[in-house]
Design an enzyme around this catalytic site. Structure first.
Site: not given
Length: 358
Positions: A54-55, A96, A246, A256
């Site tokens: 993630r990130g 995603r 993001d 974000n």
């Protein structure tokens, strides 16, 4: 500063070795440091979807390696491998929806594919491109850390209390971190008295990941409930909120982790400076404003259960993963191309015309 950051490198979440992508499972940290190996594009997409990785930057890097794995399988199968590889591009793109780094990395891999010359080994070319994306993110982290520290030093040079949200460190990137990279650099420069880390419900990235990273490096950190942030700004002398992103739109709006927007509102009220740290690959100039950003909403079970046990029944749950912070609540956006103060459309356009600073 650069040498100090390199020497302090302790944590990484992504490795490419032995022809496979290896990911540190961030769902089980800090209880267990468990690595998984992935050998196909479909498996990498599932790892992204399931939040093994993630990130935003780390998602993009992983997807790039996923393309390499997909190409290897398609070439081995024979036939029109380029056409077949489009299925892998799509499954990775669908993993995603909000983090634009994912689509940026896939576009870079697609562009490299289009530049293949007659007789060139496609696997070697794609693997080199994925490595380049990985290394580029690491270099961007170093540059952003230095730029962010300069802002902190310039606006208040003594030791300060900082607040951050979610996890933006080595676990979320290919290097040292975005917002957490700035915080690391500020600590090395003697500018940090204490970091306050929001726990970041419902996945607890702040308590499981950020606090773990900071504590392992000896950086003073206190964990707090997300809802305590305004109280801390009022009572603990916090001078900066430093977060990642993001997706950033053409006018400087920032998507974000959910909870960032309310931090920005509270920071404005309390006179606390608000810094967003993200590589330029996070900036989506094709979207005019934050209203255009697709916001992922995950299964409500993430809120309705704790540790696999139901804590609420007979109710529905609303579980947006991100929110959008308007540009007019942001003091600085820090990228490897430079810093934008009080962002707007004209300043963002000017930034994107610059070359990388490193």
């Amino acid at each position: 500063m650069r040498e100090q950051l390199l020497a302090a490198e302790k944590v990484k979440a992504i490795e490419w070795r032995d022809g496979a992508l290896h990911l540190l499972d961030q769902r089980v940290l800090p209880f267990e440091e468990l690595w998984h190996a992935y050998g196909s594009a479909v498996a990498v997409a599932e790892a992204i979807r399931a939040m093994v990785v993630r990130g935003a930057p780390a998602i993009g890097i992983s997807a790039a390696y996923g393309v390499v794995l997909g190409a290897r399988a398609r070439l081995a199968a024979g036939g029109d491998w380029r056409e077949a590889l489009e299925e892998d591009f799509q499954v990775l793109a669908d993993s995603r929806p909000t983090a634009v780094n994912l689509f940026w990395a896939l576009n870079r891999m697609r562009e490299r594919l289009a530049r293949l010359k007659d007789g060139e080994d496609p696997l070697l070319a794609l693997e080199a491109e994925a490595h380049g994306i990985h290394q580029s993110d690491r270099e961007a982290n170093l540059t952003m850390a230095q730029l962010g520290v300069e802002l902190i030093r310039k606006h208040q040079g003594n030791q300060q209390n900082l607040l951050t949200h979610c996890n933006t460190g080595a676990l979320a990137t290919g290097g040292f971190g975005t917002a957490l990279g700035v915080i690391r650099a500020a600590h090395l420069d003697g500018l940090v008295e204490r970091v306050y880390a929001d726990e970041t419900r419902p996945w607890l990235q702040g308590s499981r990941l950020t606090a773990w990273e900071l504590a392992n490096e000896g950086i003073p950190v206190s964990l707090n409930a997300d809802s305590a942030a305004a109280h801390l700004m009022k009572t603990k002398g916090i001078t900066w909120v430093i977060v990642g992103a993001d997706r950033i739109t053409a006018n400087g709006d920032v998507a974000n982790k959910i909870g960032t927007y309310q931090l920005a509102v509270n920071a404005m009220h309390h006179g606390v400076r608000f810094m967003v740290v993200a590589p330029s690959s996070t900036i989506d100039m094709a979207l005019e404003s934050g209203e255009d950003i697709p916001i992922e909403e995950r299964d409500g079970v993430e809120l309705l259960e704790v540790g696999g046990k139901r804590v609420a029944s007979g109710v529905e749950a609303v579980n947006p993963v991100f929110d959008v912070t308007p540009a007019d609540l942001i003091d600085f956006i820090v990228t490897e191309k430079g810093v934008v103060e009080r962002p707007d459309a004209a300043k963002m356009a000017k930034l994107m015309c610059r070359k990388r600073l490193h």
